[in-house]
Motif scaffolding. Structure first.
Motif, PDB file in Angstrom:
ATOM      1  N   GLU B  74       0.824  -1.214   0.000  1.00 56.89           N
ATOM      2  CA  GLU B  74       0.000   0.000   0.000  1.00 56.89           C
ATOM      3  C   GLU B  74       0.859   1.266   0.000  1.00 56.89           C
ATOM      4  O   GLU B  74       1.781   1.400   0.803  1.00 56.89           O
ATOM      5  N   HIS B  75       0.490   2.183  -0.879  1.00 54.55           N
ATOM      6  CA  HIS B  75       1.202   3.453  -0.978  1.00 54.55           C
ATOM      7  C   HIS B  75       0.332   4.488  -1.658  1.00 54.55           C
ATOM      8  O   HIS B  75      -0.754   4.187  -2.145  1.00 54.55           O
ATOM      9  N   ARG B  76       0.833   5.721  -1.659  1.00 55.18           N
ATOM     10  CA  ARG B  76       0.173   6.812  -2.389  1.00 55.18           C
ATOM     11  C   ARG B  76       1.251   7.686  -3.005  1.00 55.18           C
ATOM     12  O   ARG B  76       2.426   7.620  -2.621  1.00 55.18           O
ATOM     13  N   HIS B  77       0.823   8.483  -3.986  1.00 55.73           N
ATOM     14  CA  HIS B  77       1.739   9.361  -4.708  1.00 55.73           C
ATOM     15  C   HIS B  77       1.381  10.805  -4.358  1.00 55.73           C
ATOM     16  O   HIS B  77       0.435  11.366  -4.906  1.00 55.73           O
ATOM     17  N   PRO B  78       2.114  11.400  -3.439  1.00 57.79           N
ATOM     18  CA  PRO B  78       1.749  12.732  -2.930  1.00 57.79           C
ATOM     19  C   PRO B  78       2.125  13.839  -3.912  1.00 57.79           C
ATOM     20  O   PRO B  78       2.898  13.614  -4.844  1.00 57.79           O
ATOM     21  N   PRO B  79       1.579  15.042  -3.702  1.00 59.55           N
ATOM     22  CA  PRO B  79       2.018  16.189  -4.496  1.00 59.55           C
ATOM     23  C   PRO B  79       3.517  16.414  -4.310  1.00 59.55           C
ATOM     24  O   PRO B  79       4.045  16.197  -3.216  1.00 59.55           O
ATOM     25  N   VAL B  80       4.181  16.813  -5.394  1.00 62.55           N
ATOM     26  CA  VAL B  80       5.618  17.124  -5.335  1.00 62.55           C
ATOM     27  C   VAL B  80       5.808  18.454  -6.066  1.00 62.55           C
ATOM     28  O   VAL B  80       5.700  18.515  -7.288  1.00 62.55           O
ATOM     29  N   GLY B  81       6.045  19.511  -5.316  1.00 65.26           N
ATOM     30  CA  GLY B  81       6.185  20.834  -5.930  1.00 65.26           C
ATOM     31  C   GLY B  81       4.929  21.184  -6.708  1.00 65.26           C
ATOM     32  O   GLY B  81       3.814  21.102  -6.178  1.00 65.26           O
ATOM     33  N   ALA B  82       5.093  21.548  -7.974  1.00 63.88           N
ATOM     34  CA  ALA B  82       3.956  21.946  -8.802  1.00 63.88           C
ATOM     35  C   ALA B  82       3.139  20.745  -9.275  1.00 63.88           C
ATOM     36  O   ALA B  82       2.027  20.898  -9.779  1.00 63.88           O
ATOM     37  N   ASP B  83       3.672  19.544  -9.117  1.00 65.49           N
ATOM     38  CA  ASP B  83       2.984  18.319  -9.537  1.00 65.49           C
ATOM     39  C   ASP B  83       1.969  17.940  -8.456  1.00 65.49           C
ATOM     40  O   ASP B  83       2.311  17.817  -7.281  1.00 65.49           O
ATOM     41  N   ARG B  84       0.712  17.740  -8.850  1.00 63.42           N
ATOM     42  CA  ARG B  84      -0.306  17.449  -7.839  1.00 63.42           C
ATOM     43  C   ARG B  84      -0.309  15.993  -7.400  1.00 63.42           C
ATOM     44  O   ARG B  84      -1.199  15.549  -6.655  1.00 63.42           O
ATOM     45  N   GLY B  85       0.711  15.268  -7.791  1.00 65.05           N
ATOM     46  CA  GLY B  85       0.819  13.848  -7.433  1.00 65.05           C
ATOM     47  C   GLY B  85       0.536  12.998  -8.644  1.00 65.05           C
ATOM     48  O   GLY B  85      -0.282  13.346  -9.494  1.00 65.05           O
ATOM     49  N   LYS B  86       1.194  11.859  -8.706  1.00 67.14           N
ATOM     50  CA  LYS B  86       1.073  10.986  -9.870  1.00 67.14           C
ATOM     51  C   LYS B  86      -0.342  10.411  -9.992  1.00 67.14           C
ATOM     52  O   LYS B  86      -0.891   9.876  -9.029  1.00 67.14           O
ATOM     53  N   GLU B  87      -0.897  10.543 -11.180  1.00 69.57           N
ATOM     54  CA  GLU B  87      -2.172   9.921 -11.532  1.00 69.57           C
ATOM     55  C   GLU B  87      -1.827   8.725 -12.395  1.00 69.57           C
ATOM     56  O   GLU B  87      -0.975   8.828 -13.284  1.00 69.57           O
ATOM     57  N   GLU B  88      -2.462   7.583 -12.165  1.00 69.89           N
ATOM     58  CA  GLU B  88      -2.046   6.418 -12.945  1.00 69.89           C
ATOM     59  C   GLU B  88      -3.221   5.520 -13.316  1.00 69.89           C
ATOM     60  O   GLU B  88      -4.188   5.396 -12.571  1.00 69.89           O
ATOM     61  N   THR B  89      -3.109   4.931 -14.497  1.00 71.23           N
ATOM     62  CA  THR B  89      -4.119   4.008 -15.009  1.00 71.23           C
ATOM     63  C   THR B  89      -3.494   2.633 -15.110  1.00 71.23           C
ATOM     64  O   THR B  89      -2.451   2.466 -15.742  1.00 71.23           O
ATOM     65  N   PHE B  90      -4.119   1.660 -14.448  1.00 73.92           N
ATOM     66  CA  PHE B  90      -3.668   0.267 -14.523  1.00 73.92           C
ATOM     67  C   PHE B  90      -4.555  -0.477 -15.507  1.00 73.92           C
ATOM     68  O   PHE B  90      -5.773  -0.490 -15.356  1.00 73.92           O
ATOM     69  N   ARG B  91      -3.943  -1.122 -16.485  1.00 71.13           N
ATOM     70  CA  ARG B  91      -4.697  -1.954 -17.424  1.00 71.13           C
ATOM     71  C   ARG B  91      -4.118  -3.356 -17.398  1.00 71.13           C
ATOM     72  O   ARG B  91      -2.934  -3.544 -17.688  1.00 71.13           O
TER      73      ARG B  91
END
Lengths: 184, 184
Positions: B74-91
Motif C-alpha cells: 500500500e502506498h500513495r503518490h503525494p504532491p511534489v512541488g507543482a505536480d499534484r501527485g502521480k495519476e495512474e491508469t492500470f490496465r
C-alpha cells in the motif's frame, strides 16, 4: 466519408489484428475502436484504427492498429495554449512499422508514398520499429508512419491528446471522423 | 537486500511471464527489469518487477509484472512541488490482479494480506482486473494490489513517475532498490 458498414468492417479487422498481437479488448472497447480515414476516402491506403485507453489532462495511452502497408499521414502536434504540444512515444507491439521523422532522409526508404498524395510527405528520416522497439517524437515535429507487410500494432504513450489541433501536411485532411448513414 | 543472483533470477521469471503475455522486450530491456523488493527481504511475497518504457517530465509508461499472489504494498503518490501527485491508469494485460483502493471495504476480499504485514494495509475496496479491464487511480490516494494464481502483467499509464517520493503505509519500506554483492 465512410459508411457505418465500412466502419464496422474496419473495426472488425482491427480487432483481428489486435487479437493476433494478444492485445485483449473488452466487447465494449471493440465497438468503440476509432476508424480514422482523415477524410480522404481511401482508408485501406491512408488511415488507421485507434483504441484510446485513457486520455486525461495529463497523459494519454492508445493502441494504433494498421493494416498491411496502411499509412498514417504526415502531421505534427503544435502548441495549444499552455501545452507545448503533444509529446509521444511509439512502441511497436506486433508486426512492423516504418516511422518517418525530421532529419537526414534515409535512402532508399522502405515505405512507398501513398499514390496521388506524394506531395503531402516531406520528412524521410526512417526509424524501423519491430516488436520491442520504440521511439519518442518531440512536440511540434513532423512525422508519419506506414505498416509493413503484416500490418502493425503500436502502443502510443503521450501527453494529453488534442487531435482536433493536429496539423497535417495534406490540406485536404479532416482529422475528426465523419460517418455517413449507409443510404448516403 | 537482494543479491545480484536473486535479482537476475527474478528478472528471468518476469521475462518468462511477459513472454507468456506476448509482451516483447529487447535483450537490453530484459537485463534492466527493475526488481523492487521494497527493502522487506521477502520478494516472493511482497514485491514486483517493473519495465519502464518511458518516463518524461510529462508522462510515463511501464509494465508491472507480478508472480502468483505477489503483492505490491500500500502506498500513495503525494504532491511534489507543482505536480499534484502521480495519476495512474492500470490496465491488466495478462493474468489477474486484485486492486485495492480507498472506499467501501469489499467483503469477503479475494487477496490475502501478506503474513506479518497485516497492519500496513488499510484500504480494502476491491477492483478485479482481468485482461482488458483497467482502472485510474487519482493522485495522493492509497492503493495496493495482489496478483491472482497465475501472476499478472499490468500496463501502467501515468503522469511522470517520481518513485522516490512515494509514501508507503509500511514504515519499514525503502522504495529505491539496494542490491548487495553476492558475497554480502
Amino acid at each position: 466519408m465512410m459508411t457505418r458498414t465500412q466502419v464496422t468492417a474496419a473495426q472488425a479487422r482491427a480487432a483481428t489484428i489486435l487479437s493476433a498481437g494478444s492485445v485483449v479488448l473488452t466487447t465494449n472497447e471493440q465497438t468503440q475502436i476509432e476508424i480514422a480515414d482523415f477524410g480522404l476516402g481511401e482508408f485501406e491506403r491512408t488511415g488507421l484504427a485507434i483504441v484510446v485507453y485513457v486520455n486525461t489532462d495529463r497523459y494519454c495511452a492508445k493502441e494504433l492498429v494498421l493494416t498491411p502497408q496502411q499509412t498514417c499521414p504526415e502531421h505534427r502536434h503544435p502548441p495549444v495554449g499552455a501545452d507545448r504540444g503533444k509529446e509521444e512515444t511509439f512502441r511497436c507491439r506486433w508486426g512492423q512499422v516504418w516511422l518517418y521523422v525530421e532529419g537526414e532522409p534515409t535512402a532508399p526508404m522502405q515505405a512507398r508514398l501513398p499514390a496521388g498524395s506524394e506531395e503531402a510527405y516531406t520528412v524521410f528520416h526512417q526509424i524501423t520499429l519491430i516488436p520491442g522497439a520504440q521511439y519518442t517524437i518531440p512536440p511540434n515535429t513532423k512525422h508519419w508512419f506506414q505498416a509493413g507487410p503484416q500490418g502493425a500494432i503500436v502502443s502510443e504513450f503521450s501527453s494529453t491528446s488534442r487531435d482536433e489541433y493536429d496539423v497535417f501536411t495534406d490540406q485536404r485532411i479532416r482529422r475528426l471522423p465523419e460517418v455517413a448513414g449507409d443510404a448516403d
